[in-house]
Write an enzyme that holds these catalytic residues in place. Structure first.
Site, PDB file in Angstrom:
ATOM      1  N   SER A 134       0.944  -1.172  -0.174  1.00  0.00           N
ATOM      2  CA  SER A 134      -0.121  -0.046  -0.034  1.00  0.00           C
ATOM      3  C   SER A 134       0.928   1.241   0.178  1.00  0.00           C
ATOM      4  CB  SER A 134      -0.896   0.144   1.372  1.00  0.00           C
ATOM      5  OG  SER A 134      -1.702   1.264   1.203  1.00  0.00           O
ATOM      6  N   LYS A 188      -4.562  -6.684   3.572  1.00  0.00           N
ATOM      7  CA  LYS A 188      -4.480  -5.608   2.831  1.00  0.00           C
ATOM      8  C   LYS A 188      -5.782  -5.429   2.128  1.00  0.00           C
ATOM      9  CE  LYS A 188      -3.014  -2.764  -0.370  1.00  0.00           C
ATOM     10  NZ  LYS A 188      -3.775  -2.463  -1.469  1.00  0.00           N
ATOM     11  N   HIS A 191      -7.619  -3.145   4.763  1.00  0.00           N
ATOM     12  CA  HIS A 191      -6.866  -2.047   4.817  1.00  0.00           C
ATOM     13  C   HIS A 191      -7.664  -1.344   3.401  1.00  0.00           C
ATOM     14  CE1 HIS A 191      -4.640   0.658   2.541  1.00  0.00           C
ATOM     15  NE2 HIS A 191      -3.878   1.143   3.779  1.00  0.00           N
ATOM     16  N   ASN A 192      -7.997  -1.943   2.412  1.00  0.00           N
ATOM     17  CA  ASN A 192      -8.589  -1.118   1.371  1.00  0.00           C
ATOM     18  C   ASN A 192     -10.155  -0.980   1.846  1.00  0.00           C
ATOM     19  OD1 ASN A 192      -6.245  -1.466   0.120  1.00  0.00           O
ATOM     20  ND2 ASN A 192      -6.667  -2.041  -1.714  1.00  0.00           N
ATOM     21  N   GLU A 195     -10.124   1.791   3.771  1.00  0.00           N
ATOM     22  CA  GLU A 195      -9.797   3.119   3.000  1.00  0.00           C
ATOM     23  C   GLU A 195     -11.116   3.663   2.321  1.00  0.00           C
ATOM     24  OE1 GLU A 195      -7.768   3.347  -1.316  1.00  0.00           O
ATOM     25  OE2 GLU A 195      -6.398   2.173   0.020  1.00  0.00           O
TER      26      GLU A 195
END
Length: 472
Positions: A134, A188, A191-192, A195
């Site tokens: 990232s 990940k 995380h997105n 986001e």
């Protein structure tokens, strides 16, 4: 396993935006890098344009020569589209590998595919790593946050290199080995998802100021800029402030005012939701953000609907800046809390033993959602944490206690004014659901038993029961 041959320290296959940036990052940290690409004509140009780093780059269009140019045991990083292209490359390159070699998928891959590929490598003597990266192009070039899944062997092999290129927070590399097989890619993915929620809530605050407050893009950008040094300090606030204050050279208008209001998405937000729902977790703030991107694509319908659908708006004061700041802070905390609960559920289901404090720490720099809050979250996960829930940590409860009233006022005013705030509304609904010891699912269970004889549990007796539905 010690290196047994001379050659490049690592191979990077795929010289698109992220792959080329990572290759240059490795080279700038003193590593020799073998590079290759499907479009062979890219390779020589890339090496030539690397300037003083060119001596550390070894380009080769032939896959076999590319593999041979890397010292054993090999680490080969693929920065190519996920899915079928990755499977095709594995099939091509595996016959060229030797015991101890590691393939690394650094793309935004579905963690289920990473688990499948990892399992296929079991017993071969070779290894497969799913590594979430990232930070975008600038992060990849100067210091990304990286989430590594895979074997201990692969981590030992990779660690010196990825720690060298990673973003640093107070000198500590923002990278770690988070667990086996798909753990890195799953972290990940979440995380997105966070986001998506963070971006949507910032956009909602912008919408309140623009549509209800009648403020210009530059004025809103200046407000965001003032928040960039406080509790909302984050990369996304900085980006939003800069974007809102940028001027379009062609028209002289704010750049955001000439951008079509349709947002794209690559699927990681949806993956977060799919897995959350499959594991019985609520991630409704992330869901609202994904849904909002979907609604944005229906531009023609929204234009048609605007003069036809009555707002039914009620009188209300436009929220003040302090309440908007508190609303965004509360929403951001709650969105992260949902994401961490999804991570905890996956950790239990797949036996990953994810360290939530360490995940918070490697997100503190380099990644898109980096923010001042992540240091608070890391400390909370290392301290008293009733029930394992982030929102129940003493310091997080204190932060929410101070910011929830602002979130309530912003949501209430926005609803009254007819301004959509789906993610902020969802975060408040989740908070209010979680803080009530007695919810309303008892009526849902009654309904299910009434029409389908599904049974229910009683508060005063164990086992499965049915009701005497004699009201009709």
């Amino acid at each position: 396993m010690a290196k047994t041959s001379t050659g490049a320290d690592i191979g990077v296959y795929g010289l698109g935006t992220m792959g080329s940036a990572l290759a240059l990052n490795f080279a700038s940290q003193g590593f020799d890098v073998a590079v290759s690409n499907r479009e062979a004509n890219w390779i020589a140009d890339f090496v030539k344009e690397a300037g003083p780093l060119a001596d550390r780059l070894k380009g080769n269009a032939d896959l076999a020569f590319f593999v041979q140019s890397i010292s054993r045991p090999r680490s080969i990083l693929f920065m190519i589209p996920s899915g079928a292209p990755m499977d095709a490359m594995i099939k091509l390159i595996t016959p060229l590998l030797e015991e101890g070699d590691t393939l690394i998928d650094g793309g935004n891959a579905d963690f289920n595919a990473t688990r499948r590929r990892s399992a296929a490598f079991d017993g071969t003597g070779m290894h497969f790593v799913g590594m979430g990266v990232s930070g975008g192009e600038q992060g990849a070039r100067h210091g990304p946050s990286m989430m590594v899944g895979g074997s201990d062997h692969s981590w030992t092999q990779l660690r010196p290199m990825v720690e060298a290129i990673a973003a640093k927070f107070e000198g500590e590399p923002c990278v770690d080995h988070l667990g086996p097989d798909g753990a890195g890619h799953f972290v990940k993915t979440v995380h997105n998802g966070i986001e998506y929620a963070d971006m949507q809530m910032i956009a909602e605050i912008y919408g309140v100021k623009r549509d209800a407050g009648k403020q210009s893009a530059a004025e809103i950008g200046a407000l965001f800029e003032s928040w960039s040094s406080g509790p909302l300090s984050s990369y996304l606030i900085e980006v939003s402030a800069a974007a809102l204050q940028s001027v379009d050279v062609k028209t002289g208008l704010p750049v955001v005012d000439v951008i079509l209001d349709q947002a794209g998405q690559k699927g990681t937000g949806r993956w977060t939701l799919i897995e959350a729902l499959r594991m019985g977790q609520s991630a409704n703030t992330i869901e609202a953000a994904v849904g909002a991107r979907g609604w944005s694509s229906e531009k023609a319908i929204r234009v048609m609907a605007e003069p036809l659908l009555e707002a039914g708006a009620l009188a209300a004061q436009v929220p003040d800046d302090a309440d908007l700041e508190h609303a965004l802070l509360a929403g951001r905390i709650l969105a992260h809390a949902q994401g961490f609960r999804v991570l905890a559920a996956a950790s239990e289901e797949f036996d990953w033993s994810l360290d939530m404090a360490r995940i918070s720490e490697i997100w503190r720099a380099g990644c898109i959602i980096r923010s001042a809050l992540l240091d608070d979250f890391a400390k909370a996960f290392r301290g008293e944490l009733p029930g394992g829930h982030l929102v129940l940590a003493p310091e997080i409860r204190k932060m929410l206690g101070a910011s929830i009233p602002g979130l309530r006022r912003v949501v209430a005013a926005s609803v009254s004014l007819g301004v959509a705030v789906p993610a902020l509304s969802a975060s408040l609904a989740w908070y209010d659901s979680m803080r009530r010891g007695r919810g309303t699912a008892n009526l849902i269970q009654a309904q299910r038993d009434f029409f389908g004889a599904h049974g229910f549990e009683r508060v005063d007796a164990s086992g499965k029961h049915h009701g005497d539905w004699n009201a009709l």
